[in-house]
Design an enzyme around this catalytic site. Structure first.
Site, PDB file in Angstrom:
ATOM      1  N   ARG A  81       7.849   0.877  13.557  1.00  0.00           N
ATOM      2  CA  ARG A  81       8.343   0.161  12.201  1.00  0.00           C
ATOM      3  C   ARG A  81       9.123  -0.981  12.440  1.00  0.00           C
ATOM      4  NH1 ARG A  81       5.640   3.219   8.469  1.00  0.00           N
ATOM      5  NH2 ARG A  81       5.196   5.806   8.985  1.00  0.00           N
ATOM      6  N   TYR A 126      11.336   8.301   1.410  1.00  0.00           N
ATOM      7  CA  TYR A 126      10.898   7.760   0.192  1.00  0.00           C
ATOM      8  C   TYR A 126      11.921   8.013  -1.120  1.00  0.00           C
ATOM      9  CZ  TYR A 126       8.277   5.390   4.106  1.00  0.00           C
ATOM     10  OH  TYR A 126       7.620   4.970   4.412  1.00  0.00           O
ATOM     11  N   HIS A 173      12.198  -2.738   1.552  1.00  0.00           N
ATOM     12  CA  HIS A 173      11.948  -0.875   1.852  1.00  0.00           C
ATOM     13  C   HIS A 173      13.203  -0.837   1.517  1.00  0.00           C
ATOM     14  CE1 HIS A 173       9.293  -3.233   5.041  1.00  0.00           C
ATOM     15  NE2 HIS A 173      10.157  -4.542   5.534  1.00  0.00           N
ATOM     16  N   GLU A 189      12.304  -9.650   1.335  1.00  0.00           N
ATOM     17  CA  GLU A 189      11.739  -8.248   1.631  1.00  0.00           C
ATOM     18  C   GLU A 189      12.211  -7.549   1.163  1.00  0.00           C
ATOM     19  OE1 GLU A 189      10.752  -8.740   6.068  1.00  0.00           O
ATOM     20  OE2 GLU A 189      10.333  -7.009   6.534  1.00  0.00           O
ATOM     21  N   PRO A 232       0.919  -1.126  -0.081  1.00  0.00           N
ATOM     22  CA  PRO A 232       0.284  -0.363  -0.202  1.00  0.00           C
ATOM     23  C   PRO A 232       1.290   1.444   0.448  1.00  0.00           C
ATOM     24  CG  PRO A 232      -0.131  -0.814   1.991  1.00  0.00           C
ATOM     25  CD  PRO A 232       0.432  -2.045   1.148  1.00  0.00           C
ATOM     26  N   ASN A 233       0.163   1.927  -1.030  1.00  0.00           N
ATOM     27  CA  ASN A 233       0.748   3.514  -0.637  1.00  0.00           C
ATOM     28  C   ASN A 233       2.128   4.042  -1.392  1.00  0.00           C
ATOM     29  OD1 ASN A 233      -0.737   4.525   0.732  1.00  0.00           O
ATOM     30  ND2 ASN A 233       0.272   3.978   2.538  1.00  0.00           N
ATOM     31  N   ASN A 273       7.299  -5.887  -0.510  1.00  0.00           N
ATOM     32  CA  ASN A 273       7.674  -4.705  -0.249  1.00  0.00           C
ATOM     33  C   ASN A 273       6.550  -4.838   0.446  1.00  0.00           C
ATOM     34  OD1 ASN A 273       7.569  -1.786   1.265  1.00  0.00           O
ATOM     35  ND2 ASN A 273       9.568  -0.705  -0.394  1.00  0.00           N
ATOM     36  N   ARG A 288       5.275  11.326  -2.534  1.00  0.00           N
ATOM     37  CA  ARG A 288       4.571  11.095  -1.187  1.00  0.00           C
ATOM     38  C   ARG A 288       6.032  10.996  -0.396  1.00  0.00           C
ATOM     39  NH1 ARG A 288       5.176   4.950   1.289  1.00  0.00           N
ATOM     40  NH2 ARG A 288       4.061   4.805   3.247  1.00  0.00           N
ATOM     41  N   ALA A 318       3.460  -0.846   4.971  1.00  0.00           N
ATOM     42  CA  ALA A 318       2.431  -0.429   6.415  1.00  0.00           C
ATOM     43  C   ALA A 318       2.368  -2.305   6.656  1.00  0.00           C
ATOM     44  CB  ALA A 318       1.240   0.048   6.502  1.00  0.00           C
ATOM     45  N   HIS A 352       4.220  -4.672   8.862  1.00  0.00           N
ATOM     46  CA  HIS A 352       3.999  -3.883  10.765  1.00  0.00           C
ATOM     47  C   HIS A 352       2.947  -5.066  11.258  1.00  0.00           C
ATOM     48  CE1 HIS A 352       7.260  -1.493   9.605  1.00  0.00           C
ATOM     49  NE2 HIS A 352       6.691  -0.618   8.858  1.00  0.00           N
ATOM     50  N   ARG A 410      13.881   3.321  12.519  1.00  0.00           N
ATOM     51  CA  ARG A 410      12.492   4.786  12.313  1.00  0.00           C
ATOM     52  C   ARG A 410      11.563   4.561  13.719  1.00  0.00           C
ATOM     53  NH1 ARG A 410       9.459   5.030   6.623  1.00  0.00           N
ATOM     54  NH2 ARG A 410       8.258   6.267   8.068  1.00  0.00           N
TER      55      ARG A 410
HETATM   56  C1  DQA Z   1       8.006   0.783   3.521  1.00  0.00           C
HETATM   57  C2  DQA Z   1       8.147   1.145   5.483  1.00  0.00           C
HETATM   58  C3  DQA Z   1       6.902   1.029   5.968  1.00  0.00           C
HETATM   59  O1  DQA Z   1       7.232   0.987   7.317  1.00  0.00           O
HETATM   60  C4  DQA Z   1       5.906   2.371   5.050  1.00  0.00           C
HETATM   61  O2  DQA Z   1       4.175   1.563   5.430  1.00  0.00           O
HETATM   62  C5  DQA Z   1       6.071   2.348   4.186  1.00  0.00           C
HETATM   63  C6  DQA Z   1       7.584   1.895   3.789  1.00  0.00           C
HETATM   64  C7  DQA Z   1       9.888   1.365   2.891  1.00  0.00           C
HETATM   65  O3  DQA Z   1       9.645   1.295   1.897  1.00  0.00           O
HETATM   66  O4  DQA Z   1      10.505   1.840   3.949  1.00  0.00           O
HETATM   67  O5  DQA Z   1       4.553   2.588   3.369  1.00  0.00           O
HETATM   68  O6  DQA Z   1       8.065  -0.585   3.975  1.00  0.00           O
END
Ligand code: DQA
Length: 168
Positions: free
Chosen positions: A111, A23, A100, A98, A10-11, A74, A18, A77, A80, A107
């Site tokens: 997280r 990021y 990130h 995985e 997501p996102n 990835n 963003r 969110a 977590h 952070r």
């Molecule tokens: C993330 C880290 C996560 O904590 C966060 O919710 C994200 C992006 C990262 O790529 O750093 O959406 O996975």
């Protein structure tokens, strides 16, 4: 040909605009096209998907089954919060890396824990978009090495081995 599934949670569709200080400014499209270029070099067939929905990610992991040699995810969110994504990865047993973009361990405390890490081959966190490329290289090496060990010998190799043992 190796088949690898890349899942963005997501996102991540908002990358580029963003929270740029965390990021960066690269869009998801740019990350995906760098991945496609590397995949071509490594002769890997990549299937790249993004979803904001936990259930959709779980379905895609379940569907990956035996036709997929590796997963790069990835979970964003859901890293977590999602026992469901963790369970799906454990259920299919496909080697999973995985990724990130940010270093989740530096952070906010919420997280720091990843539900996925315990069922993953490894975790790359904090290297920005390069993390995806490293994941692809690492997974490619891992799967290729594993295939060499487990692949049954070809008919030609079996024949060679048989005549060698006949000769004593
Ligand atoms: C993330 C880290 C996560 O904590 C966060 O919710 C994200 C992006 C990262 O790529 O750093 O959406 O996975």
């Amino acid at each position: 040909m190796l088949r690898i599934l890349v899942l963005h949670g997501p996102n991540l569709n908002l990358l580029g605009t963003r929270e740029q200080s965390i990021y960066g400014t690269e869009s998801l499209e740019t990350i995906d096209s760098a991945l496609m270029n590397l995949a071509e070099e490594l002769a890997v067939d990549l299937d790249i998907r993004q979803s904001n929905s936990e259930g959709e990610l779980v379905n895609w992991i379940q569907e990956s089954g035996s036709g997929t040699h590796g997963i790069i995810i990835n979970p964003a969110a859901y890293t977590h919060t999602s026992v469901a994504i963790r369970d799906a990865i454990a259920a299919v047993g496909v080697p999973t890396v995985e990724v990130h973009l940010s270093n989740i361990h530096q952070r906010e405390p919420f997280r720091h824990h990843s539900h996925v890490a315990a069922v993953a081959l490894g975790q790359i966190s904090g290297l920005g978009p390069s993390g995806y490329l490293l994941a692809l290289r690492g997974l490619h090496e891992h799967v290729t090495a594993k295939r060499k060990v487990t692949k049954p010998p070809s008919a030609a190799r079996r024949q060679k081995n048989a005549s060698r043992s006949r000769r004593g």
